[in-house]
Design a protein around this motif. Structure first.
Motif, short mmCIF file in Angstrom:
data_model
loop_
_atom_site.label_atom_id
_atom_site.label_comp_id
_atom_site.label_asym_id
_atom_site.label_seq_id
_atom_site.Cartn_x
_atom_site.Cartn_y
_atom_site.Cartn_z
N SER A 299 0.82 -1.22 0.00
CA SER A 299 0.00 0.00 0.00
C SER A 299 0.85 1.26 0.00
N ARG A 300 2.10 1.12 0.40
CA ARG A 300 3.01 2.27 0.42
C ARG A 300 4.41 1.81 0.03
N PRO A 301 5.26 2.72 -0.40
CA PRO A 301 6.63 2.34 -0.78
C PRO A 301 7.37 1.69 0.38
N LEU A 302 8.35 0.87 0.01
CA LEU A 302 9.19 0.18 0.98
C LEU A 302 10.39 1.08 1.29
N SER A 303 10.55 1.46 2.56
CA SER A 303 11.66 2.33 2.95
C SER A 303 12.76 1.50 3.60
N ILE A 304 13.98 1.66 3.07
CA ILE A 304 15.14 0.92 3.59
C ILE A 304 16.30 1.90 3.71
N GLY A 305 16.68 2.21 4.95
CA GLY A 305 17.85 3.05 5.18
C GLY A 305 17.86 4.34 4.39
N GLY A 306 16.74 4.99 4.28
CA GLY A 306 16.68 6.25 3.55
C GLY A 306 16.31 6.10 2.10
N ALA A 307 16.36 4.86 1.57
CA ALA A 307 15.96 4.60 0.18
C ALA A 307 14.49 4.21 0.13
N SER A 308 13.86 4.53 -0.97
CA SER A 308 12.44 4.22 -1.13
C SER A 308 12.24 3.38 -2.38
N ILE A 309 11.56 2.24 -2.22
CA ILE A 309 11.28 1.34 -3.33
C ILE A 309 9.78 1.34 -3.57
N ASP A 310 9.39 1.64 -4.80
CA ASP A 310 7.97 1.76 -5.12
C ASP A 310 7.65 0.89 -6.32
N ASP A 311 6.37 0.70 -6.57
CA ASP A 311 5.90 -0.07 -7.72
C ASP A 311 5.59 0.86 -8.89
N PHE A 312 5.70 0.32 -10.09
CA PHE A 312 5.27 1.04 -11.27
C PHE A 312 3.79 0.76 -11.45
N ARG A 313 2.98 1.78 -11.34
CA ARG A 313 1.52 1.63 -11.41
C ARG A 313 1.04 0.58 -10.41
N GLY A 314 1.45 0.76 -9.16
CA GLY A 314 1.13 -0.21 -8.11
C GLY A 314 -0.36 -0.24 -7.77
N LYS A 315 -0.77 -1.33 -7.11
CA LYS A 315 -2.16 -1.51 -6.73
C LYS A 315 -2.50 -0.78 -5.43
N ARG A 316 -1.45 -0.43 -4.67
CA ARG A 316 -1.63 0.30 -3.42
C ARG A 316 -2.54 -0.44 -2.44
N ARG A 317 -2.26 -1.71 -2.28
CA ARG A 317 -3.01 -2.54 -1.33
C ARG A 317 -2.20 -3.75 -0.96
N VAL A 318 -2.74 -4.57 -0.09
CA VAL A 318 -2.10 -5.84 0.27
C VAL A 318 -2.23 -6.80 -0.91
N LEU A 319 -1.11 -7.46 -1.26
CA LEU A 319 -1.09 -8.39 -2.39
C LEU A 319 -0.76 -9.79 -1.92
N THR A 320 -1.41 -10.78 -2.52
CA THR A 320 -1.01 -12.16 -2.30
C THR A 320 0.27 -12.44 -3.08
N LEU A 321 0.88 -13.57 -2.81
CA LEU A 321 2.10 -13.90 -3.55
C LEU A 321 1.83 -14.01 -5.05
N PRO A 322 0.77 -14.70 -5.50
CA PRO A 322 0.51 -14.73 -6.95
C PRO A 322 0.27 -13.34 -7.52
N GLU A 323 -0.43 -12.48 -6.78
CA GLU A 323 -0.66 -11.12 -7.26
C GLU A 323 0.65 -10.34 -7.34
N SER A 324 1.52 -10.56 -6.37
CA SER A 324 2.82 -9.88 -6.38
C SER A 324 3.60 -10.24 -7.63
N PHE A 325 3.42 -11.49 -8.08
CA PHE A 325 4.14 -11.95 -9.27
C PHE A 325 3.52 -11.38 -10.54
N ILE A 326 2.21 -11.49 -10.69
CA ILE A 326 1.59 -11.09 -11.96
C ILE A 326 1.49 -9.57 -12.09
N TYR A 327 1.45 -8.86 -10.95
CA TYR A 327 1.44 -7.39 -11.01
C TYR A 327 2.85 -6.83 -10.89
N SER A 328 3.83 -7.71 -10.80
CA SER A 328 5.25 -7.35 -10.81
C SER A 328 5.59 -6.29 -9.75
#
Length: 545
Positions: A299-328
């Motif tokens: 639902s929000r970017p992943l913050s690691i030590g000052g760095a931010s990792i985000d999705d390209f056109r993310g779903k902005r919600r909780v994803l299952t493992l299959p959804e994480s794969f197909i939505y990349s």
């Protein structure tokens, strides 16, 4: 008549003069006979010691026996300047035959007084006849084997090329020199058949042509600067097709030296983007840390030590493992990787051959660029294909192992070579992990980023990848590389297709998007639709009939 004053002088000559006269008569008679004999015999080029003799090479054929490279007998013209009697005559005659030759340079060459000088290499027999008819002293012909490639640029990066002395300088041609005698080819020794005069490649010229034509069309359509394609048999590592554009014609290999004509599949090193998410997902499942029911908060970017990792056109919600794969999802993959830990990821990548320079029959290859130190940010970014650059052939080898049941096989360009030492590792993932990954790749074609790869009723599986190119040390928002790996049939994998487009542009019909799903995926679908029937797997059009 004994006392006649009109006796011939020879009759009055002493015996030794008479003997000498008879001897000279016999000698000149022998010379005359020899000259007549030589004049009636066909011309045979004389041997030349100052320069090496061009070696005879075996034919190269594709897996179906189509000739890809062979030797033809041509002629070369050389001079022995110190034996030339009339330089003006020689210059006039040779410039008449070769009207593009520089008379001044030719004269300097013939006046050098040296023992050997090339005039022209690799001329046709008809031109050699014209040179021979000049009858110039000190000008000679030599028959030489000359390499020709009847299919032009087809499979150029695989075949390589030879130099003017018919010695390999790249590709399979170099491998032939390294594994066989120059005059008694045993180039099929690696295939267990030392009696064959040909080298039989795993390349299928038909598939090679199909892929090349679709990639050329893609270059024009998407205004890309380069493209590449690969078909790999995942069961034995045989390379069925390898295309890299721009290419070159090995009959005129000068263009091969241009930097944009590298073998992008085996020499180019790229961050393969979301293609690596297949590796991360497989490891996550294989360790038992995650299952198909696992969820990830995206639902929000992943913050690691000052760095931010985000999705390209993310779903902005909780994803299952299959959804994480197909939505990349980059966020989900980063969370998986951090839970798995850097040591496990590094070990997995090493066993999949992502750390070492890949060694095939082609000597042209590159060493991967791997992180020198692993921070948490590195661990998370490698999970979605950034921070590590490998050759696409290495990436294909890893994915092939994940779908074929866990066997890491070094690819080969030779047909029916056998596995042997090419089987690098077995069981790198559990059979059930491989089965789940195949299902996820199939789901990705049905409902994910690879929907445009659907080729029903053939069940295709695939994974897309888009990576930003590094320009001036930073990631560019304007320049990307797109990748797509398609596997067919996904339920019982046999062939892996990998398509790469370098800097494709967004189009009105792609709504301005330039990600893999809009370009590399539809290109691969068209290739698979034409190639699979030829490989024994009918396409939907065949089945529909």
């Amino acid at each position: 008549m004994a006392g006649s004053p009109f006796r011939l002088a020879i009759d009055r000559a002493p015996g030794r003069i008479r003997l000498a006269t008879y001897g000279f008569t016999a000698l000149f008679s022998m010379i005359a006979v020899q000259l007549v004999t030589l004049g009636l015999e066909p011309y045979e080029p004389r041997a030349v010691s100052p320069n090496p003799i061009a070696q005879v090479r075996p034919e190269i054929i594709d897996r179906n026996g189509i000739v890809l490279a062979k030797d033809l007998d041509l002629f070369s013209v050389y001079a022995e300047p110190r034996r030339i009697i009339d330089i003006d005559e020689a210059v006039e005659g040779l410039t008449e035959v070769f009207n593009d030759i520089d008379p001044g340079e030719l004269r300097r060459k013939l006046m050098s007084g040296s023992g050997f000088a090339w005039i022209r290499r690799s001329i046709a027999p008809s031109v050699a006849d014209r040179v021979w008819s000049l009858g110039l002293a000190g000008i000679h012909l030599r028959r030489e084997p000359t390499r020709v490639y009847p299919n032009g640029a087809a499979a150029a990066h695989v075949l390589g090329a030879v130099d003017i002395d018919n010695r390999g300088v790249a590709g399979i041609e170099t491998w032939i020199d390294a594994t066989s005698s120059a005059h008694e080819p045993e180039s099929t020794k690696a295939m267990g058949d030392v009696t064959s005069p040909s080298v039989r490649l795993s390349i299928d010229l038909r598939i090679q042509h199909i892929y090349a034509e679709h990639l050329r069309s893609a270059l024009r359509t998407y205004d890309a600067i380069g493209a590449a394609g690969l078909v790999l048999d995942v069961t034995n590592g045989e390379i069925i097709a390898l295309v890299s554009l721009p290419d070159f014609d090995p009959n005129d290999p000068g263009l091969a030296l241009h930097p944009d004509r590298i073998n992008r599949m085996q020499v180019g090193r790229y961050e393969m983007g979301s293609i690596y998410k297949a590796l991360t997902t497989a490891l996550a499942l294989d360790t038992g840390l995650f299952t198909l029911d696992s969820t990830f908060d995206a639902s929000r970017p992943l913050s690691i030590g000052g760095a931010s990792i985000d999705d390209f056109r993310g779903k902005r919600r909780v994803l299952t493992l299959p959804e994480s794969f197909i939505y990349s999802s980059n966020i989900a993959m980063g969370q998986m990787a951090l839970a798995i830990g850097a040591p496990r990821i590094q070990s997995f990548l090493k066993v999949l051959g992502q750390y070492d320079r890949i060694k095939t029959e082609l000597s042209e290859s590159s060493t991967p660029i791997v992180p020198s130190r692993w921070s948490n940010v590195t661990t998370a970014t490698v999970a979605f294909g950034h921070g590590i650059a490998v050759t696409p052939l290495q990436g294909a080898m890893a994915l092939a192992a994940l779908v074929n049941g866990g066997n890491v096989i070094t690819p080969t360009f030779l047909a029916e070579r056998g596995l042997g030492e090419r089987l690098r590792a077995q069981g790198v993932v559990k059979p059930e992990t491989a089965a789940i990954l195949r299902d996820l790749m199939r789901l990705n074609v049905e409902a994910g980023s690879a929907r445009r790869a659907a080729l029903d009723p053939i069940r295709i599986g695939g994974k897309t990848g888009t990576s930003e190119k590094v320009v001036g040390g930073v990631y560019s928002k304007e320049k990307v590389m797109t990748f797509f790996v398609g596997v067919a049939p996904i339920d019982s994998p046999r062939y892996l297709f990998l398509t790469i487009l370098d800097e494709p542009s967004g189009l009105p019909e792609t709504f301005g998007f330039r990600t893999s799903g809009w370009n590399a995926v539809p290109v691969t679908r068209r290739v698979m639709g034409e190639a699979l029937p030829l490989l024994g797997i009918p396409s939907w059009t065949t089945l529909a009939n």
